[in-house]
Design a protein around this motif. Structure first.
Motif, PDB file in Angstrom:
ATOM      1  N   ALA A  24      74.147  50.103  68.353  1.00  0.00           N
ATOM      2  CA  ALA A  24      72.802  50.252  67.810  1.00  0.00           C
ATOM      3  C   ALA A  24      72.552  51.673  67.328  1.00  0.00           C
ATOM      4  CB  ALA A  24      71.764  49.868  68.874  1.00  0.00           C
ATOM      5  N   ALA A  25      73.033  52.656  68.085  1.00  0.00           N
ATOM      6  CA  ALA A  25      72.836  54.058  67.692  1.00  0.00           C
ATOM      7  C   ALA A  25      73.593  54.379  66.405  1.00  0.00           C
ATOM      8  CB  ALA A  25      73.287  54.984  68.814  1.00  0.00           C
ATOM      9  N   LEU A  26      74.811  53.903  66.303  1.00  0.00           N
ATOM     10  CA  LEU A  26      75.604  54.162  65.100  1.00  0.00           C
ATOM     11  C   LEU A  26      74.993  53.488  63.877  1.00  0.00           C
ATOM     12  CD1 LEU A  26      79.161  53.752  66.644  1.00  0.00           C
ATOM     13  CD2 LEU A  26      78.208  55.869  65.697  1.00  0.00           C
ATOM     14  N   LEU A  27      74.498  52.282  64.040  1.00  0.00           N
ATOM     15  CA  LEU A  27      73.877  51.577  62.922  1.00  0.00           C
ATOM     16  C   LEU A  27      72.603  52.275  62.465  1.00  0.00           C
ATOM     17  CD1 LEU A  27      74.307  47.840  63.995  1.00  0.00           C
ATOM     18  CD2 LEU A  27      75.541  49.028  62.162  1.00  0.00           C
ATOM     19  N   SER A  28      71.825  52.753  63.416  1.00  0.00           N
ATOM     20  CA  SER A  28      70.544  53.383  63.060  1.00  0.00           C
ATOM     21  C   SER A  28      70.736  54.697  62.325  1.00  0.00           C
ATOM     22  CB  SER A  28      69.702  53.610  64.315  1.00  0.00           C
ATOM     23  OG  SER A  28      70.294  54.588  65.155  1.00  0.00           O
ATOM     24  N   ASN A  29      71.887  55.338  62.519  1.00  0.00           N
ATOM     25  CA  ASN A  29      72.150  56.624  61.876  1.00  0.00           C
ATOM     26  C   ASN A  29      73.046  56.521  60.647  1.00  0.00           C
ATOM     27  OD1 ASN A  29      70.666  58.176  63.759  1.00  0.00           O
ATOM     28  ND2 ASN A  29      72.348  58.082  65.217  1.00  0.00           N
ATOM     29  N   ALA A  49      66.588  46.352  80.842  1.00  0.00           N
ATOM     30  CA  ALA A  49      66.750  46.557  79.398  1.00  0.00           C
ATOM     31  C   ALA A  49      65.668  47.500  78.890  1.00  0.00           C
ATOM     32  CB  ALA A  49      66.701  45.229  78.661  1.00  0.00           C
ATOM     33  N   GLN A  50      65.999  48.778  78.818  1.00  0.00           N
ATOM     34  CA  GLN A  50      65.052  49.791  78.379  1.00  0.00           C
ATOM     35  C   GLN A  50      65.462  50.349  77.016  1.00  0.00           C
ATOM     36  OE1 GLN A  50      62.351  50.337  80.306  1.00  0.00           O
ATOM     37  NE2 GLN A  50      63.150  48.869  81.794  1.00  0.00           N
ATOM     38  N   ASP A  51      64.475  50.897  76.306  1.00  0.00           N
ATOM     39  CA  ASP A  51      64.739  51.611  75.050  1.00  0.00           C
ATOM     40  C   ASP A  51      65.488  50.763  74.031  1.00  0.00           C
ATOM     41  OD1 ASP A  51      63.604  53.956  76.189  1.00  0.00           O
ATOM     42  OD2 ASP A  51      65.508  54.381  77.171  1.00  0.00           O
ATOM     43  N   ILE A  52      65.038  49.533  73.848  1.00  0.00           N
ATOM     44  CA  ILE A  52      65.689  48.689  72.845  1.00  0.00           C
ATOM     45  C   ILE A  52      65.225  49.119  71.453  1.00  0.00           C
ATOM     46  CG2 ILE A  52      65.828  46.785  74.484  1.00  0.00           C
ATOM     47  CD1 ILE A  52      63.615  45.396  72.861  1.00  0.00           C
ATOM     48  N   VAL A 261      80.694  47.793  64.765  1.00  0.00           N
ATOM     49  CA  VAL A 261      79.919  48.351  63.655  1.00  0.00           C
ATOM     50  C   VAL A 261      80.553  47.935  62.323  1.00  0.00           C
ATOM     51  CG1 VAL A 261      79.227  50.483  62.495  1.00  0.00           C
ATOM     52  CG2 VAL A 261      79.001  50.276  64.970  1.00  0.00           C
ATOM     53  N   ARG A 262      81.857  48.043  62.238  1.00  0.00           N
ATOM     54  CA  ARG A 262      82.560  47.637  61.009  1.00  0.00           C
ATOM     55  C   ARG A 262      82.334  46.154  60.714  1.00  0.00           C
ATOM     56  NH1 ARG A 262      87.475  45.040  60.494  1.00  0.00           N
ATOM     57  NH2 ARG A 262      88.491  45.241  58.446  1.00  0.00           N
ATOM     58  N   THR A 263      82.418  45.325  61.745  1.00  0.00           N
ATOM     59  CA  THR A 263      82.209  43.888  61.564  1.00  0.00           C
ATOM     60  C   THR A 263      80.817  43.602  61.008  1.00  0.00           C
ATOM     61  OG1 THR A 263      83.743  43.322  63.351  1.00  0.00           O
ATOM     62  CG2 THR A 263      82.098  41.662  62.767  1.00  0.00           C
ATOM     63  N   ILE A 264      79.818  44.283  61.539  1.00  0.00           N
ATOM     64  CA  ILE A 264      78.441  44.088  61.069  1.00  0.00           C
ATOM     65  C   ILE A 264      78.284  44.570  59.631  1.00  0.00           C
ATOM     66  CG2 ILE A 264      76.037  44.789  61.438  1.00  0.00           C
ATOM     67  CD1 ILE A 264      76.754  44.975  64.461  1.00  0.00           C
ATOM     68  N   ARG A 265      78.752  45.761  59.350  1.00  0.00           N
ATOM     69  CA  ARG A 265      78.616  46.318  57.990  1.00  0.00           C
ATOM     70  C   ARG A 265      79.327  45.454  56.945  1.00  0.00           C
ATOM     71  NH1 ARG A 265      79.766  52.778  58.887  1.00  0.00           N
ATOM     72  NH2 ARG A 265      77.714  53.355  59.715  1.00  0.00           N
ATOM     73  N   ASN A 266      80.456  44.880  57.323  1.00  0.00           N
ATOM     74  CA  ASN A 266      81.205  44.085  56.358  1.00  0.00           C
ATOM     75  C   ASN A 266      80.470  42.825  55.936  1.00  0.00           C
ATOM     76  OD1 ASN A 266      83.429  45.602  55.752  1.00  0.00           O
ATOM     77  ND2 ASN A 266      84.797  44.616  57.212  1.00  0.00           N
ATOM     78  N   ARG A 267      79.451  42.412  56.695  1.00  0.00           N
ATOM     79  CA  ARG A 267      78.685  41.232  56.300  1.00  0.00           C
ATOM     80  C   ARG A 267      77.799  41.510  55.085  1.00  0.00           C
ATOM     81  NH1 ARG A 267      80.927  36.918  58.593  1.00  0.00           N
ATOM     82  NH2 ARG A 267      78.992  35.755  58.316  1.00  0.00           N
ATOM     83  N   ILE A 268      77.542  42.791  54.804  1.00  0.00           N
ATOM     84  CA  ILE A 268      76.673  43.122  53.675  1.00  0.00           C
ATOM     85  C   ILE A 268      77.321  44.060  52.660  1.00  0.00           C
ATOM     86  CG2 ILE A 268      74.533  42.816  54.984  1.00  0.00           C
ATOM     87  CD1 ILE A 268      74.443  45.897  55.256  1.00  0.00           C
ATOM     88  N   ALA A 269      78.476  44.639  52.993  1.00  0.00           N
ATOM     89  CA  ALA A 269      79.086  45.633  52.129  1.00  0.00           C
ATOM     90  C   ALA A 269      79.617  45.020  50.836  1.00  0.00           C
ATOM     91  CB  ALA A 269      80.219  46.343  52.863  1.00  0.00           C
ATOM     92  N   PRO A 270      79.411  45.674  49.688  1.00  0.00           N
ATOM     93  CA  PRO A 270      79.994  45.181  48.442  1.00  0.00           C
ATOM     94  C   PRO A 270      81.523  45.148  48.492  1.00  0.00           C
ATOM     95  CG  PRO A 270      78.285  46.813  48.001  1.00  0.00           C
ATOM     96  CD  PRO A 270      78.546  46.846  49.479  1.00  0.00           C
ATOM     97  N   LEU A 271      82.097  46.085  49.266  1.00  0.00           N
ATOM     98  CA  LEU A 271      83.554  46.122  49.468  1.00  0.00           C
ATOM     99  C   LEU A 271      83.817  45.908  50.945  1.00  0.00           C
ATOM    100  CD1 LEU A 271      86.461  46.663  48.515  1.00  0.00           C
ATOM    101  CD2 LEU A 271      86.045  49.102  48.935  1.00  0.00           C
TER     102      LEU A 271
END
Length: 273
Positions: A24-29, A49-52, A261-271
């Protein structure tokens, strides 16, 4: 400036431990932060579950996923979570990515997940986690493979709290020591946190029962190391990776979070890469 016309990718994270928090931290930045929305955090209990992430809701029941309409569900909560959340995730989202690969040593669970994915037109994703070369092993397996050996080498501290403590004197080591040799299935069942990735190399290649795993405690290393040796009709592959331990969880690696993070980004990345 081009304005994206589609809505953000809706992601549900299962688990809120060290790996999920790092993801989550890497995605937000990241530059793509505006294109990805963490809409839910799935947990057993909301008490810890704090600071979601802002905009996310806490859920404890897999049935709640359907109403959230996620585009991707990502598990990083331990092997039991795969059985609890898996089928609901595959019914509710186009894809379900799992970090706790050791859950797939349960053949009946794997079969249920695959049947659900096929029936719902969804996909079960097994990211490479802390490993390198998984794409090459999977490609090589198109032709017959003769052997896959996966050595997992970690500092003694990473093996504390596991069955390794009953097999070797971790505090007295002065040199590398192999304390387990067996199949990927057995390694992942007996060491679900430390040898979780053995399932990934096994399913990419010759399976859980033919893949040989060696577990090593080495006082001379500070990183979590994986060495893969593969031979077959394609030729030979030897690859090694040294991963920095994940902050807050030395049994896992930073790369485990980066892979998600890579798996998530690849769902929307043009490449997709």
């Amino acid at each position: 400036m081009t304005i994206r016309s589609h809505r953000p990718l809706r992601v549900a994270l299962i688990g809120w431990g060290a790996i999920s928090r790092r993801v989550a931290a890497l995605l937000s930045n990241s530059p793509s932060a505006g294109d990805i929305a963490i809409v839910a955090i799935g947990v057993r209990s909301t008490a810890r579950a704090q600071d979601i992430p802002t905009g996310a809701v806490l859920i404890t029941d897999p049935a709640q996923l359907a109403g959230l309409k996620p585009d991707l569900v990502v598990e990083a909560a331990g092997r039991e979570a795969v059985a609890i959340w898996g089928e609901a995730a595959l019914r509710s989202a186009p894809a379900f990515a799992i970090a706790s690969a050791s859950a797939l040593t349960d053949a009946s669970l794997l079969e249920r997940l695959l049947q659900t994915a096929e029936a719902c037109g969804s996909q079960l994703i097994l990211p490479p986690g802390a490993l390198a070369g998984i794409d090459a092993i999977a490609a090589a397996s198109v032709l017959p493979l003769d052997e896959v050996v996966h050595s997992i080498v970690k500092p003694p501290a990473a093996w504390r709290g596991t069955l390794a403590e009953d097999m070797i004197a971790l505090d007295g080591l002065s040199a590398p020591a192999v304390f387990f040799t067996g199949s990927a299935r057995e390694a992942a069942v007996r060491f679900p946190q430390n040898a979780n990735v053995a399932v990934i190399s096994a399913l990419a290649g010759i399976g859980l029962d033919r893949t040989r795993v060696e577990l090593v405690a080495d006082p001379g290393v500070a990183a979590n190391c994986h060495r893969l040796s593969v031979s077959g009709a394609f030729g030979r592959l030897d690859i090694a990776i040294e991963n920095r331990p994940l902050a807050g969880n030395p049994k896992s690696s930073e790369m485990a979070a980066l892979s998600l993070v890579r798996t998530i980004r690849n769902r929307i990345a043009p490449l997709s890469r």
